[in-house]
Design a protein around this motif. Structure first.
Motif, PDB file in Angstrom:
ATOM      1  N   UNK A   7       0.839  -1.198   0.000  1.00 18.09           N
ATOM      2  CA  UNK A   7       0.000   0.000   0.000  1.00 18.09           C
ATOM      3  C   UNK A   7       0.871   1.244   0.000  1.00 18.09           C
ATOM      4  N   UNK A   8       1.947   1.225   0.793  1.00 17.95           N
ATOM      5  CA  UNK A   8       2.799   2.416   0.903  1.00 17.95           C
ATOM      6  C   UNK A   8       3.394   2.778  -0.444  1.00 17.95           C
ATOM      7  N   UNK A   9       3.755   1.777  -1.239  1.00 20.16           N
ATOM      8  CA  UNK A   9       4.397   2.069  -2.512  1.00 20.16           C
ATOM      9  C   UNK A   9       3.435   2.603  -3.547  1.00 20.16           C
ATOM     10  N   UNK A 275      -0.869   4.338 -11.534  1.00 26.86           N
ATOM     11  CA  UNK A 275      -0.879   3.802 -10.171  1.00 26.86           C
ATOM     12  C   UNK A 275      -2.277   3.682  -9.578  1.00 26.86           C
ATOM     13  N   UNK A 276      -3.120   4.696  -9.758  1.00 28.66           N
ATOM     14  CA  UNK A 276      -4.456   4.633  -9.158  1.00 28.66           C
ATOM     15  C   UNK A 276      -5.338   3.576  -9.799  1.00 28.66           C
ATOM     16  N   UNK A 277      -5.424   3.480 -11.121  1.00 26.72           N
ATOM     17  CA  UNK A 277      -6.236   2.403 -11.703  1.00 26.72           C
ATOM     18  C   UNK A 277      -5.784   1.012 -11.256  1.00 26.72           C
ATOM     19  N   UNK A 282      -6.887  -3.946  -8.027  1.00 18.21           N
ATOM     20  CA  UNK A 282      -6.450  -5.082  -7.224  1.00 18.21           C
ATOM     21  C   UNK A 282      -6.974  -5.025  -5.792  1.00 18.21           C
ATOM     22  N   UNK A 283      -7.170  -3.821  -5.254  1.00 16.92           N
ATOM     23  CA  UNK A 283      -7.764  -3.733  -3.914  1.00 16.92           C
ATOM     24  C   UNK A 283      -9.217  -4.182  -3.935  1.00 16.92           C
ATOM     25  N   UNK A 284      -9.920  -3.907  -5.010  1.00 15.08           N
ATOM     26  CA  UNK A 284     -11.311  -4.366  -5.125  1.00 15.08           C
ATOM     27  C   UNK A 284     -11.368  -5.888  -5.094  1.00 15.08           C
ATOM     28  N   UNK A 285     -10.415  -6.509  -5.785  1.00 15.17           N
ATOM     29  CA  UNK A 285     -10.365  -7.977  -5.768  1.00 15.17           C
ATOM     30  C   UNK A 285     -10.037  -8.490  -4.368  1.00 15.17           C
ATOM     31  N   UNK A 286      -9.062  -7.852  -3.700  1.00 15.80           N
ATOM     32  CA  UNK A 286      -8.700  -8.274  -2.350  1.00 15.80           C
ATOM     33  C   UNK A 286      -9.889  -8.161  -1.408  1.00 15.80           C
ATOM     34  N   UNK A 311      -8.803  -2.059   4.311  1.00 20.66           N
ATOM     35  CA  UNK A 311      -8.893  -2.169   2.852  1.00 20.66           C
ATOM     36  C   UNK A 311     -10.027  -1.306   2.317  1.00 20.66           C
ATOM     37  N   UNK A 312     -11.185  -1.379   2.957  1.00 19.33           N
ATOM     38  CA  UNK A 312     -12.327  -0.594   2.486  1.00 19.33           C
ATOM     39  C   UNK A 312     -12.050   0.899   2.593  1.00 19.33           C
ATOM     40  N   UNK A 313     -11.391   1.304   3.668  1.00 23.68           N
ATOM     41  CA  UNK A 313     -11.056   2.712   3.825  1.00 23.68           C
ATOM     42  C   UNK A 313     -10.063   3.156   2.748  1.00 23.68           C
ATOM     43  N   UNK A 314      -9.026   2.343   2.523  1.00 26.35           N
ATOM     44  CA  UNK A 314      -8.024   2.672   1.505  1.00 26.35           C
ATOM     45  C   UNK A 314      -8.655   2.725   0.122  1.00 26.35           C
ATOM     46  N   UNK A 315      -9.512   1.766  -0.164  1.00 27.24           N
ATOM     47  CA  UNK A 315     -10.141   1.709  -1.480  1.00 27.24           C
ATOM     48  C   UNK A 315     -10.979   2.953  -1.743  1.00 27.24           C
ATOM     49  N   UNK A 316     -11.701   3.396  -0.723  1.00 29.32           N
ATOM     50  CA  UNK A 316     -12.519   4.592  -0.899  1.00 29.32           C
ATOM     51  C   UNK A 316     -11.643   5.817  -1.141  1.00 29.32           C
TER      52      UNK A 316
END
Length: 682
Positions: A7-9, A275-277, A282-286, A311-316
Motif C-alpha cells: 500500500x505504501x508504494x 498507479x491509481x487504476x 487489485x484492492x477491489x479484488x482483495x 482495505x475498504x477505507x483505503x479503497x474509498x
C-alpha cells in the motif's frame, strides 16, 4: 490497521511543486512557521507563541499512523476508535471480542498493552537544510540519495544521544527545499484505556465513510506508561465537552500523513493513468476475497475485521483520488496553479526547467514501477521475514551506510514493531500472500524474470501455503532469536519465509538502486529547484506537503451546500436513532439500545469544520481559541478525498466527534466514572 509495503508504494512521495499561495482556511502549517498574520487578517485573532507552544507540547503522534493528544496529567491520550482497532483486536479472543463488546476497564491495572504502538511528542524542531545540502553538493542520481541518507543518519544520531527516551527524525520539506530535524520524547508502552463497541464508532459502515451527516462515536482513550506506571505529563489539553458553535474558530493539531499538492502535472498524469487504476482494481479484488473468506465462520469474521476495515477505507480513498483527477474543473485548478508558478520562474537563474527534469524521471519510473511494486509479497509474516533479513545485513554496516529504517535513530522502533507480541492468523496471511503473488504474476507476466524469482514452478496458492504453513515466525521468541543472532542466524535459518526473503532481498535492493538512480535522485534535484522557484514566486506564504509530522490547521465550524441544499454542520445523538434501520451497517450498537431511555438525544454528536486535514490526522484534537479540546477529527467528507492534491474551501470538510458526545458516552452509555473524574469536566 495493518500497513503493508504494498500500500505504501502506491503513493509516490511529493517531490515537486506547483501550487499557489494558500487561500482562506487552506494549509497544514508547521508549528515553526504558523501564519499568524494571515489568520489575524482572516479571523481578527491568531494564537501567540505561548499558545502554540502549549498545544505543541500536548500533541501526540502514534506510530500506528494516527494522531492524538494528552488530556490529563496522568498520561491519558485521546484518539479515534479506528486508531485502536488493531490494539483491541490483538487483545481479543473468540471468548472476549473487544471490538464487538467494547472495552471499559474498571481499574487502570486492567488497561491493555498495544503491540507495536508508540506515542511521541515533539520537543524541538531544528533547521538542518544547509548541512544536508552541503552533503549532497553536486551529486546526482543514486549517489545523491546515498549522500543525503548518510548525512540524515549522522544528524539523527547526533541529535538523540538517549535513544531510550528520545527519537530523532530528519524530515524532507518542499521536495528538498528544506530539511528539518524533529526531536521527540517517546513513550514505548502504550495501553488501551477505553473504547466503545466497534458498531458505535463505525455506525453506518462503509456507506457512511467519508460522508456527512455522521453518527459515529469514533473516539477512544489510550494511556502512556513508563517503568510500568502511568506517565506524569506537564503539558496536556483541557477537556471541554461543550457544544460546538457555528462559525467559531477551530484548530486541528496532528500529523497529516502525506499530501501530493506540490507534484507536477506529469506526476499527476502518472497517478491518473498508472498507479491509481492498478491500485483500485487489485484492492477491489482483495476486498472480495476477504469478504468471502470471512463469511466462512464467526472466528474468521472477527479475525479479518481490522484488515477489511483498512482495505475498504483505503479503497474509498484511492477511488476518490482517481475521481478527483478525472474531474476537469479540479484538474484545471491544479493546472492553473502550475502555470502560474511556471510563468513567474521558468528559465530564471538557478531555476532552469525542473518540470522537464521531473517529466524525464517520471517516464523512467514507468518502466520500473510494476516490478518495484510487486517484488515483496504482502502479509505481516513476509514483512517480518524481510525485516529480519535486511536488519542482519544493515546492522553490520556503519550507521551512515544503512538503509532507512535500520539507522541507529530508527532501530529501536523497528525492533519494537518486529518483536512485540501480536496474534497472527494463518488463513489471513495465506490469503494476503496468495493475492499479492497472483497479482504479481498477472501484471508482470508468467515469463517475467521477477515472476519466476517469486514463484519458481509453484502456484500462488501452493507457495503461500508452504511459506506460511511451514514458518515459525509467528512466535516472537523465534523472531527475537533471529534478530539477536544477526547474519549468522539468518544464514543458518531454514524457516521457509526467511529462505524466501533471502532470495528476494537482493532483487529488491537492485530495484531500489534503479529507482534511486532514475527517479528518486532526479526528483530530489528537481524538487530543490522547484522549492527555490516557489519561494521566489510566493515568499514565505506557503506550506509544505504533509509528511506525518506535526502540523496545525485553522478553520471554523461550518457546513456546506450539497446539490443546492445546506448541510447542517452538527448532528445529535438522537439522529443515530432516527437513522437506525436494525440491519447492518445501520444497526445501533448494543450500548445505545440498552441505554436508549437514558441518552440525551439533543447532545451534539458529530460536526464538520473547514480545517484542512488528510489521512494521519485521525485522532487529532480539535481545539478552540481557549486551547481546550472540543472534539477529535476522525474523517473528511467525500469532497475531501481530492484534498490529497488541492484544497477546495467551499466544500472540503473535516468530520469531528464532539467531546460532548464522548463525555455523555463516558457517563451514560459506556460508563467509566474514573475517566470522567480524571478528565475533570464540570
Amino acid at each position: 490497521m495493518h500497513t503493508f509495503r504494498f500500500f505504501a508504494s502506491a503513493a509516490i512521495a511529493s517531490l515537486a511543486l506547483h501550487a499557489a499561495p494558500a487561500f482562506a482556511d487552506e494549509g497544514m502549517w508547521t508549528f515553526d512557521a504558523f501564519p499568524a498574520a494571515k489568520m489575524q487578517a482572516d479571523y481578527g485573532w491568531a494564537p501567540d507563541g505561548q499558545w502554540l507552544g502549549r498545544v505543541q507540547a500536548a500533541a501526540v503522534r502514534l506510530t500506528g499512523g494516527c494522531s492524538a493528544s494528552f488530556v490529563s496529567p496522568e498520561g491519558l491520550i485521546l484518539t479515534n476508535h479506528h486508531c485502536v482497532v488493531e490494539c483491541a483486536q490483538d487483545n481479543s479472543t473468540d471468548q472476549r471480542d473487544l471490538l464487538k463488546q467494547g472495552f471499559v476497564p474498571a481499574r487502570r491495572e486492567e488497561e491493555l498493552k498495544c503491540p507495536g504502538q508508540q506515542a511521541e511528542v515533539v520537543t524541538a524542531i531544528t533547521d538542518v537544510t544547509q548541512r544536508v545540502k552541503v552533503a549532497i553538493g553536486s551529486l546526482t542520481g543514486e549517489a545523491l540519495v546515498k549522500a543525503r541518507d548518510a548525512e540524515v543518519a549522522r544528524i539523527e544520531k547526533d541529535g538523540c544521544k538517549d535513544a531510550k527516551t528520545n527519537r530523532c527524525q530528519v524530515v524532507t520539506l518542499f521536495g528538498g527545499g528544506q530539511y528539518k530535524l524533529y526531536t521527540y520524547r517517546k513513550y514505548s508502552d502504550v495501553r488501551l484505556a477505553w473504547a466503545p463497541e466497534f458498531q458505535a464508532a463505525f455506525f453506518g459502515g462503509d456507506p457512511d465513510n467519508f460522508n456527512f451527516p455522521r453518527y459515529a462515536l469514533d473516539a477512544a482513550f489510550l494511556r502512556a506508561y513508563e517503568n510500568g506506571k502511568p506517565v506524569k505529563v506537564k503539558s496536556f489539553l483541557k477537556w471541554n465537552p461543550r457544544a460546538p458553535k457555528a462559525g467559531e474558530a477551530t484548530f486541528v493539531v496532528g500529523n497529516p500523513g502525506s499530501t501530493q499538492r506540490l507534484i507536477t502535472g506529469e506526476q499527476l498524469a502518472f497517478q491518473r493513468e498508472v498507479s491509481l487504476p492498478l491500485t483500485n482494481t487489485i484492492l477491489s479484488e482483495l476486498r472480495g476475497r476477504l469478504i468471502t473468506a470471512m463469511a466462512q465462520s464467526a472466528q474468521a469474521k472477527r479475525e479479518g475485521a481490522d484488515q477489511l476495515f483498512g482495505i475498504e477505507n483505503s479503497l474509498k480513498v484511492y477511488i476518490g483520488r482517481q475521481q478527483a483527477l478525472n474531474d476537469p474543473t479540479f484538474v484545471k485548478m491544479l493546472a492553473d496553479a502550475e502555470a502560474d508558478l511556471k510563468g513567474k520562474t521558468l528559465g530564471k537563474p538557478g531555476i532552469g526547467d525542473p518540470w522537464a527534469d521531473t517529466a524525464t524521471a517520471v517516464k523512467a519510473y514507468r518502466d520500473v514501477y510494476v516490478p518495484w511494486r510487486f517484488i515483496v509479497p504482502s502479509c505481516t509474516l513476509m514483512e517480518q521475514a524481510l525485516t529480519l533479513v535486511q536488519a542482519a545485513e544493515e546492522r553490520a554496516k556503519p550507521n551512515e551506510q544503512r538503509l532507512p529504517g535500520y539507522t541507529d535513530s530508527a532501530l529501536e522502533l523497528t525492533e519494537k514493531t518486529l518483536l512485540d507480541q501480536a496474534p497472527v492468523y494463518p488463513w489471513l496471511e495465506q490469503l494476503m500472500m496468495t493475492w499479492s503473488l497472483s497479482k504479481a504474476r498477472e501484471y508482470l507476466g508468467a515469463d517475467d524474470a521477477d515472476t519466476k524469482l517469486l514463484l519458481g514452478r509453484e502456484s500462488p496458492e501452493g507457495l503461500a501455503e508452504k511459506l506460511v504453513g511451514g514458518s515459525t515466525l509467528s512466535d516472537p521468541a523465534v523472531r527475537k532469536a533471529l534478530w539477536d543472532g544477526g547474519e549468522k542466524a539468518i544464514e543458518a535459518s531454514t524457516d521457509p519465509l526467511i529462505v524466501f526473503a533471502r532470495k528476494i532481498d537482493a532483487r529488491e535492493r537492485e530495484l531500489k538502486k534503479l529507482v534511486d538512480e532514475r527517479y528518486t535522485g532526479p526528483l530530489a534535484e528537481a524538487g530543490a529547484k522547484l522549492a527555490d522557484a516557489r519561494f521566489m514566486a510566493y515568499g514565505d506564504k506557503v506550506y509544505p506537503d504533509a509528511t506525518f509530522t506535526l502540523r496545525i490547521s485553522y478553520g471554523k465550524v461550518q457546513g456546506w451546500k450539497e446539490r443546492g441544499q445546506d448541510v447542517n454542520p452538527v448532528t445529535t445523538l438522537g439522529g443515530a436513532f432516527e437513522r437506525a434501520t436494525g440491519a447492518e451497517p445501520f444497526d445501533l450498537a448494543k450500548g445505545f439500545e440498552a441505554n436508549a431511555a437514558k441518552i440525551d438525544k439533543s447532545v451534539p454528536y458529530d460536526f464538520v469544520t473547514t480545517n484542512d486535514i488528510i489521512g494521519g490526522n485521525s485522532g487529532s484534537p480539535v481545539i478552540d481559541k481557549a486551547g481546550t479540546v472540543i472534539g477529535a477529527a476522525f474523517d473528511g467528507n467525500i469532497h475531501s478525498l481530492g484534498g490529497n492534491y488541492g484544497y477546495q474551501g467551499e466544500i472540503n470538510r473535516t468530520v469531528v466527534v464532539s467531546a460532548a458526545a464522548v463525555q455523555h458516552a463516558l457517563e451514560v452509555i459506556y460508563p467509566a466514572p474514573a475517566l470522567v473524574k480524571e478528565l475533570g469536566a464540570k
